[in-house]
Write a protein that holds these residues in place. Structure first.
Motif, PDB file in Angstrom:
ATOM      1  N   THR A  37      17.414  21.516  17.540  1.00  0.00           N
ATOM      2  CA  THR A  37      16.624  20.620  18.384  1.00  0.00           C
ATOM      3  C   THR A  37      15.690  19.770  17.539  1.00  0.00           C
ATOM      4  O   THR A  37      15.554  18.546  17.757  1.00  0.00           O
ATOM      5  N   ALA A  38      15.029  20.407  16.566  1.00  0.00           N
ATOM      6  CA  ALA A  38      14.144  19.642  15.673  1.00  0.00           C
ATOM      7  C   ALA A  38      14.943  18.646  14.840  1.00  0.00           C
ATOM      8  O   ALA A  38      14.508  17.505  14.613  1.00  0.00           O
ATOM      9  N   ALA A  39      16.127  19.066  14.369  1.00  0.00           N
ATOM     10  CA  ALA A  39      16.969  18.162  13.581  1.00  0.00           C
ATOM     11  C   ALA A  39      17.411  16.959  14.402  1.00  0.00           C
ATOM     12  O   ALA A  39      17.534  15.839  13.882  1.00  0.00           O
ATOM     13  N   THR A  40      17.645  17.174  15.704  1.00  0.00           N
ATOM     14  CA  THR A  40      18.022  16.059  16.574  1.00  0.00           C
ATOM     15  C   THR A  40      16.909  15.013  16.613  1.00  0.00           C
ATOM     16  O   THR A  40      17.164  13.798  16.555  1.00  0.00           O
ATOM     17  N   GLY A  41      15.652  15.475  16.725  1.00  0.00           N
ATOM     18  CA  GLY A  41      14.532  14.536  16.714  1.00  0.00           C
ATOM     19  C   GLY A  41      14.438  13.762  15.412  1.00  0.00           C
ATOM     20  O   GLY A  41      14.184  12.543  15.415  1.00  0.00           O
ATOM     21  N   TRP A  42      14.652  14.457  14.293  1.00  0.00           N
ATOM     22  CA  TRP A  42      14.606  13.773  12.987  1.00  0.00           C
ATOM     23  C   TRP A  42      15.720  12.741  12.893  1.00  0.00           C
ATOM     24  O   TRP A  42      15.509  11.618  12.436  1.00  0.00           O
ATOM     25  N   LEU A  43      16.937  13.096  13.361  1.00  0.00           N
ATOM     26  CA  LEU A  43      18.056  12.160  13.321  1.00  0.00           C
ATOM     27  C   LEU A  43      17.808  10.947  14.215  1.00  0.00           C
ATOM     28  O   LEU A  43      18.167   9.813  13.858  1.00  0.00           O
TER      29      LEU A  43
END
Length: 637
Positions: A37-43
């Protein structure tokens, strides 16, 4: 709150240790979900800077390959995140259900190990509730706990990503978290007593319904249907009011909890707009922080869910552990007695035995200091502590091997208690019971059941076939060859119990289903079935606790004559009232108020014991009085 929190977390930690693989897998899935979920925000932030903004503003060329690459990266992270969600949910459920099954098995085993005296002091309804709703309440939080732990990973990764993008906006965004946690704590404190009240009232509604259904015959015969409906309606109304109170609290807090992340996102956008205009932060970083903050809203609520379940966890575990830690046990020795056909009848002796009925036990929640106040019922009158009720006092009795002894006494004299003591359903509070000169407490587990059988006055028949009810536990593959029974043994037992005739007339014979509690049979038929169940075991001691009361005198006489003439080598102790039954006994024991008043041959006891004489002649005397009244009435007419 701190005591409840610590107690609840200790219980959940114990559950995690007992199911480490399942819980560990759920945590891994939850961690993957948080990181994904955090990686999705960064992407999203990177895609905004490198694809969306250049495409919208025309400040750079964006090729098809870059668009597909961005979409593919987002799709890959999404798939991994969804996989983490699936693993978390499935394995969290497996943890909770595995723990519920484990503790229900432990409770069932413990219930069977605890002596009958302990069960007399604990209502069956409470024991069923402990194995059902209390176990469920104890481990309900396990459905959410892995989610909450995964959210910790999400917050940590998201916080690092926000800080890396822009420390100022990260600080503005993360100010929402303390507010959310505070709101969750207040929500939990307000909801816990209301949820607890709902759970208590659910139990009361279930108890009332259970009593009404179990007592349907009494309710119908007394015409109390409307009263029972009103009693149930009153409990249902209280449950409705408790649910409404919980719903109002939920309705007041959930909008606040939902609004805080939105307010935080608005604050991030306002501050971020000025910082983006000044060039202090890129548009992608602003989008990334706002997006991550929006994603945190729902997961952070999982902390509130865990907190709201902890009081139920503590209360449920208190009742469960009260049973599992119960010190009462039935101690067994190592000695054995010959069993089965050919072993010969038992000699039975009671040496100064006394017994006191236990008093009902208090709810364990009322006696624990670490249980939340809202789980202890207040304002309800409590019965004062009572002393154990004496049932027998200094009873000494010798029953010769192969003899038949009739135990006679008025209501409450202690006859059933004595019958239970002879087959070690309970242990005497004083004195000893001897079988062939051996103290029953020195016998190994299963030895008493192997040589003695009790047919109680309240007959219980399982919802099974006739064969299944009679051969109960003796037709399994793991039963020793000397104890296993076949259809010939069953028919012989039925013949001795004078039940072969009506069983043969049933459409299915031995395979006929008798219904719940033997609903397809009459009271006398159930008694004869229970007698056959005892006789098929070829007991050396047979105790009949008023076990022929539902038989008509002719059938009763045939049954007892058949036992006497069978030559089965059985010592018989029979609790009796009818003169015809007593006449078959070699000796009579007259009990009164828990003590032996007289004993000896029936005629001798009748000659010298007025109380015994009144008991055994009561039926005949009443019949004569009715006949005299009828004759007098006819003469007057």
């Amino acid at each position: 709150m701190s005591g409840t929190f610590l107690s609840g977390m200790r219980t959940l930690a114990r559950g995690a240790r007992e199911e480490p693989r399942l819980f560990g897998t759920a945590i891994v899935g939850s961690a993957v979900y948080g990181a994904g979920t955090a990686a999705t925000g960064w992407l999203v932030g990177r895609v905004t800077d490198r694809v969306v903004v250049p495409a919208v503003t025309g400040s750079g060329s964006v090729g098809t390959a870059e668009v597909w690459l961005a979409g593919g990266a987002l799709m890959a992270v999404t798939v991994v995140t969804v996989a983490g969600i699936l693993v978390r949910r499935i394995w969290a459920g497996m943890v909770a259900f595995a723990l519920q099954a484990r503790y229900r098995r432990l409770l069932a085993r413990r219930y069977l190990d605890l002596p009958l005296a302990w069960h007399h002091a604990h209502p069956a309804g409470r024991l069923l509730a402990t194995a059902g709703s209390d176990v469920e309440a104890t481990w309900q939080a396990m459905f959410v706990l892995p989610f909450a732990l995964g959210v910790v990973v999400l917050i940590a990764v998201a916080g690092v990503a926000m800080a890396a993008a822009d420390p100022v906006l990260a600080a503005v965004a993360l100010l929402v978290l303390p507010a959310l946690l505070a709101a969750n704590v207040v929500y939990q404190r307000r909801m816990s007593p209301r949820v607890t009240r709902v759970q208590q009232l659910r139990g009361e509604v279930s108890t009332t319904a259970h009593e009404s259904f179990e007592g349907a015959l009494v309710v119908k015969t007394l015409g109390l249907g409307e009263e029972e409906v009103q009693r149930f309606a009153a409990d249902a109304d209280r449950l409705r009011e408790a649910n409404v109170a919980a719903g109002r609290t939920r309705g007041g807090f959930e909008p606040v909890i939902d609004a805080l992340p939105s307010l935080g996102t608005l604050a991030v956008l306002v501050v971020g707009t000025f910082r983006a205009a000044s060039g202090a932060v890129g548009v992608g970083d602003l989008v990334q922080i706002a997006y991550l903050l929006g994603l945190l809203a729902f997961p952070v609520r999982s902390f509130g869910w865990v907190l709201s379940e902890l009081p139920r966890t503590v209360a449920g575990d208190a009742r469960v552990q009260a049973v599992l830690r119960e010190g009462a046990t039935t101690p067994w020795g190592e000695r054995s007695l010959p069993a089965g056909e050919g072993a010969g009848p038992l000699a039975v002796a009671a040496d100064g035995i006394g017994y006191r009925h236990p008093v009902p036990a208090a709810d364990p929640l009322d006696e624990r200091a670490d249980v939340p106040e809202q789980f202890v019922r207040r304002g309800e009158p409590r019965a004062p502590r009572r002393e154990p009720v004496p049932a027998l006092a200094g009873v000494t009795l010798d029953v010769a091997a192969g003899s038949t002894v009739a135990v006679v006494g008025g209501t409450g004299a202690g006859k059933s208690t004595l019958a239970g003591l002879l087959v070690r359903l309970v242990d005497p509070t004083s004195g000893t019971v001897l079988l062939d000169g051996v103290d029953v407490r020195e016998l190994a587990d299963g030895q008493v059941a192997g040589v003695a059988a009790l047919v109680p006055q309240s007959t219980f028949v399982f919802d099974d076939t006739v064969r299944g009810n009679i051969a109960l536990g003796l037709d399994a593959d793991d039963v020793p060859a000397g104890r296993r029974v076949d259809d010939d043994d069953i028919w012989e037992a039925l013949r001795l119990a004078r039940a072969d005739g009506f069983i043969a007339a049933l459409p299915g014979g031995l395979d006929e289903l008798v219904g719940e509690r033997g609903s397809t049979l009459s009271g006398g038929q159930r008694q004869r079935l229970a007698l056959a169940r005892a006789l098929v075991r070829k007991p050396r001691l047979l105790v009949l606790d008023d076990a022929t009361s539902a038989l008509d005198p002719t059938v009763e006489r045939a049954v007892l004559d058949g036992l006497a003439a069978s030559g089965t080598g059985t010592t018989v102790v029979v609790v009796a009232y009818r003169p015809a039954t007593i006449a078959l006994a070699d000796e009579v024991v007259h009990l009164e108020r828990g003590r032996v008043v007289d004993r000896g041959p029936a005629a001798e006891v009748a000659a010298r014991d007025a109380g015994y004489r009144d008991l055994v002649t009561a039926y005949a005397r009443a019949a004569r009085e009715r006949a005299d009244e009828a004759q007098h009435g006819t003469g007057m007419a």
